[in-house]
Every structure is written in C-alpha cells, then in structure tokens.
Design an enzyme around this catalytic site. Structure first.
Site, PDB file in Angstrom:
ATOM      1  CB  SER A 186      -0.919  -0.013   1.262  1.00 33.13           C
ATOM      2  OG  SER A 186      -1.518   1.212   1.497  1.00 33.13           O
ATOM      3  CE1 TYR A 221      -3.877  -2.694   5.776  1.00 37.46           C
ATOM      4  CE2 TYR A 221      -3.231  -0.650   5.136  1.00 37.46           C
ATOM      5  CZ  TYR A 221      -3.633  -1.977   4.796  1.00 37.46           C
ATOM      6  OH  TYR A 221      -3.596  -1.961   3.490  1.00 37.46           O
TER       7      TYR A 221
END
Length: 347
Positions: free
Chosen positions: A144, A157
């Site tokens: 990501s 996260y």
C-alpha cells in the site's frame, strides 16, 4: 472462456474470500491458473471458488487463519500435494482498526499485527519451503502507499505495512546473496473499493471509507498478476494517488504530516446510514466477516459509483519499457523538428 488446465500455474492467494484477493484469484484463473484460495470465511471462500471456476481456472479452498504459522505451513503442504508445486504465492490477507491509537487496545493492535504483518511472514516462510528446493517461484507482497506513508486512524495497519516493506527488502537481499532464482516483489496499492470498510473494526463517529480517488479491485488485480510474471522488479506502484503520495513523502514528509493532521480524519469517514452509527459492529478482527450465518461480501465494496476501473499510471507502470521507448522516440522527433526549424530559419 478458457477451460481449466492441470498444467496452468499453481497460485496461492491469501485473503482470497473478498476484495483485492478475490479479484486477484479471478484474474489468475482467467489465465488458466490453478488457484488455492486461503482465508477464514468459508462462505466467501466457496463463492470465490465458484468465481475462479467460471473464469476458467481450477480452485482449491483452504480455510486458514494466516496468523497461525503452523496452520499456514499445513495449508501450503495441502496446496503442494494437490497441485504438485507452488509457482506463485500472493500475500494479501490483512486486518485493520480505524481508530486513534489511544483507543486501540493492546490485544487489538497485536491481532492486527499478527494477521497483517506476521501473516505475510508466515505465508512467505511457507512459500519458500516449497520454492527454494525447486529454485523457482515468485512471492508477491500486496502492499500500500501506507507502507511508506502513515496516516491517522490506521496506526496498526500502517505499522504492519511498513514492517512488510522492511522484511521484504531484507529477504530480497538474502535471496540475491544465495543466488536464488526465487523472486519477491511488492505491489503498492491506492485506496480500493473493497468490502473491508463495512467490516473493519471502527471507533470513529462516521462510517469508514477509503480516501478518494478510489480504484476498483480489478485494477489492483491486474498489477498483481503482472508483478507475478515479472518478479525481478522490486515493486510496482498502482494509481496516480500512490505515486503522488510516495513522491511527496520522499520530498516533504513534514508537510504531509501537517496536511494529514488537517484532512486525514474527515477524508476517512462519511455520514452513516440513517439510524446507524459508524462503529463497525461486525468487525472481522477476531472472526470471519461472513459470520455464523454465512454471507459472501464479494470483491467490491459500496463505492462502485465513485470508483474507477482503470489507471493510466498503473498501465504505464506495467509497460514502462514501451513508455520509455515512446518518450525516446518523441524526444528524438522533437529534436529533429527543432533542428529543421533552425535550419530553415537560417536558410
């Protein structure tokens, strides 16, 4: 539709019951692959297997919690026994918590880390156990933009994605040192329209949502399939927003700190439906999102109306040789034209 083949690539996709994992499994199946689907949710896995078969691939369903290292080793062995080998392993499974850090309990933070980071470590170890003896195979880590740039409300996260980045770099160096032909690459994704925003644990007043612009999971799937076929490249950036974020973070991280402090809370939530609050009451942190009664969430979330199914940046990333050649030809052409103009002007 291409029919399934026993000679297609043997691919493992973790987190395959929904979202990016589901779309990736289908994309591999469309190329005739045999796809092992790893996740916890049995309803989602069964539906994903149906999608894989409809797309032209063979499907193997393996329910597993990626945080359980022994269970992951057993799952990999089950895949190898069924398919004869493992050619590609895609680590994609994750869990998250949308909340300020001080509102995430120690157990919740640990669980996010165990699934999102250690799940990748467990999957990578299991894949290497089967790839290294054959001296071939590719491991794709689905990352990501948040592997480089932390944002508010997603500390657990973001920490896990940063850890995956560092872990993968270390492993890549070790494989290069050993002269191994096993490859590992990372695909850095933008905001994607997946069901996670409806099942993630949330302690925000609004309903969790991705930061615009939002891409369809098929955009990510195309990049992941391409990365699996071109594992020599260190990483791929998907989406203009990913490229812009990573470049801005490299140049002016302090500016991004202040910008995200101002905008990061509002941009990650929206008004919940009437009569509901934004808190994720059926979060999948401790149990599969399909729950005891069974429910298939599919690959797409609730943001189809604003999501784009294409990305010029992603295409350029997959075709950078072609783009480079085009830029070279264009540059030569421009230089020739300029030379002719100067000559004609002198004439």
């Amino acid at each position: 539709m291409r029919g399934p083949t026993k000679h297609g690539k043997a691919v493992v996709v973790t987190g395959a019951s929904g979202g990016v994992g589901r779309a990736t499994a289908v994309a591999f199946a469309a190329r005739g692959a045999r796809v092992a689907l790893l996740a916890r949710g049995r309803e989602g896995l069964a539906a994903a297997a149906d999608d894989v078969r409809r797309a032209g691939g063979d499907a193997l369903v393996v329910p597993v919690d990626m945080a359980d290292a022994k269970a992951v080793e057993d799952a990999a062995q089950q895949v190898a026994d069924a398919f004869g080998r493992i050619d590609v392993w895609v680590n994609n499974a994750f869990a998250g918590a949308f909340a300020p850090f001080t509102e995430i309990t120690a157990d919740e933070f640990r669980r996010v880390t165990e699934v999102t980071y250690l799940g990748y470590v467990n999957g990578t170890r299991a894949a290497l156990r089967h790839m290294v003896p054959r001296d071939r195979g590719t491991i794709v880590q689905v990352g990501s933009a948040l592997a480089y740039r932390g944002v508010p409300l997603q500390s657990a996260y973001c920490g896990a994605k940063h850890a995956i980045q560092g872990f993968t770099e270390s492993l890549r160096c070790e494989l290069l040192h050993d002269g191994s032909k096993v490859r590992t690459t990372m695909v850095q994704l933008p905001a994607v329209n997946t069901p996670q925003f409806d099942w993630v644990l949330s302690r925000m007043p609004g309903q969790a949502r991705p930061v615009a612009p939002v891409y369809q999971p098929e955009v990510a799937a195309r990049a992941i399939v391409h990365a699996a076929a071109h594992g020599r490249r260190r990483e791929y950036w998907v989406g203009g927003s990913t490229a812009a974020t990573l470049i801005a973070n490299a140049i002016a991280p302090g500016f991004l700190d202040r910008y995200l402090a101002r905008t990061g809370y509002d941009s990650q939530q929206e008004e919940p439906p009437a009569g509901q609050d934004g808190h994720g009451r059926t979060g999948n942190l401790w149990a599969p999102a399909d729950g005891p009664h069974g429910y298939d969430h599919g690959a797409h979330g609730r943001f189809d109306g604003e999501s784009t199914a294409s990305s010029p940046q992603e295409w350029a990333s997959r075709n950078r040789t072609r783009v480079g050649a085009g830029l070279l030809v264009g540059g030569v052409g421009a230089a020739v034209a300029a030379g002719l103009r100067r000559r004609n002007g002198r004439g």
